[in-house]
Write a protein that holds these residues in place. Sequence first.
Motif, short mmCIF file in Angstrom:
data_model
loop_
_atom_site.label_atom_id
_atom_site.label_comp_id
_atom_site.label_asym_id
_atom_site.label_seq_id
_atom_site.Cartn_x
_atom_site.Cartn_y
_atom_site.Cartn_z
N ASP A 22 13.37 11.78 -51.67
CA ASP A 22 14.37 11.24 -52.48
C ASP A 22 14.25 11.85 -54.23
O ASP A 22 12.94 12.02 -54.65
N ASN A 23 15.23 12.39 -54.74
CA ASN A 23 15.16 12.61 -55.99
C ASN A 23 15.90 12.22 -56.88
O ASN A 23 17.34 11.98 -56.55
N ASN A 72 21.30 10.49 -57.12
CA ASN A 72 20.34 10.45 -56.10
C ASN A 72 20.57 11.80 -55.17
O ASN A 72 21.73 12.08 -54.70
N THR A 83 27.64 7.00 -51.54
CA THR A 83 26.93 8.15 -51.09
C THR A 83 27.89 8.93 -50.35
O THR A 83 28.87 8.48 -49.81
N GLU A 101 12.63 13.49 -45.51
CA GLU A 101 13.72 13.71 -46.63
C GLU A 101 13.03 13.06 -47.92
O GLU A 101 12.59 12.14 -47.94
N LYS A 130 18.80 13.80 -51.63
CA LYS A 130 17.74 13.93 -50.60
C LYS A 130 17.86 15.35 -50.22
O LYS A 130 18.70 16.02 -49.86
N ASP A 131 16.48 15.75 -50.16
CA ASP A 131 16.21 17.24 -49.68
C ASP A 131 15.33 17.34 -48.65
O ASP A 131 14.36 16.45 -48.73
N ASN A 162 20.95 17.49 -48.91
CA ASN A 162 21.71 16.78 -47.78
C ASN A 162 22.55 15.60 -48.60
O ASN A 162 23.21 16.01 -49.49
#
Length: 123
Positions: free
Chosen positions: A111-112, A96, A50, A109, A98-99, A32
């Motif tokens: 955070d990576n 960053n 972002t 979601e 989000k998946d 996402n």
Amino acid sequence: QVQLVESGGGLVQAGGSLRLSCAASGTFFRINAMGWYRQAPGKQRELVATITRPGSSVYSDSVKGRFTISRDNAKNTVYLQMNSLKPEDTAVYYCNAKDPQFKGGKLVEADNWGQGTQVTVSS
């Protein structure tokens, strides 16, 4: 699991440009929102920019008009074009992503984060 690999950092003189890239790989349903954050020595990590999956972007006031965030959904990659760089832009830049994941029966979601790439702007 999402792995993020950043590239493109380095040393540049004030007024110069750099382009950061961050590619997501691994096992996931979809990526996402993606974004860039930065952390200077002795300071907290802060948002740079972002971008949503459809392409809407948000910038911090400090970089607005100088930086441009973009993404390629087919490549799961986000970019940050940095122009008119200033010494105060010196920091480690983190990607960053989000998946969405199902956890405990709920859609959340995750955070990576990437490992970070150093950007140094000399005066």
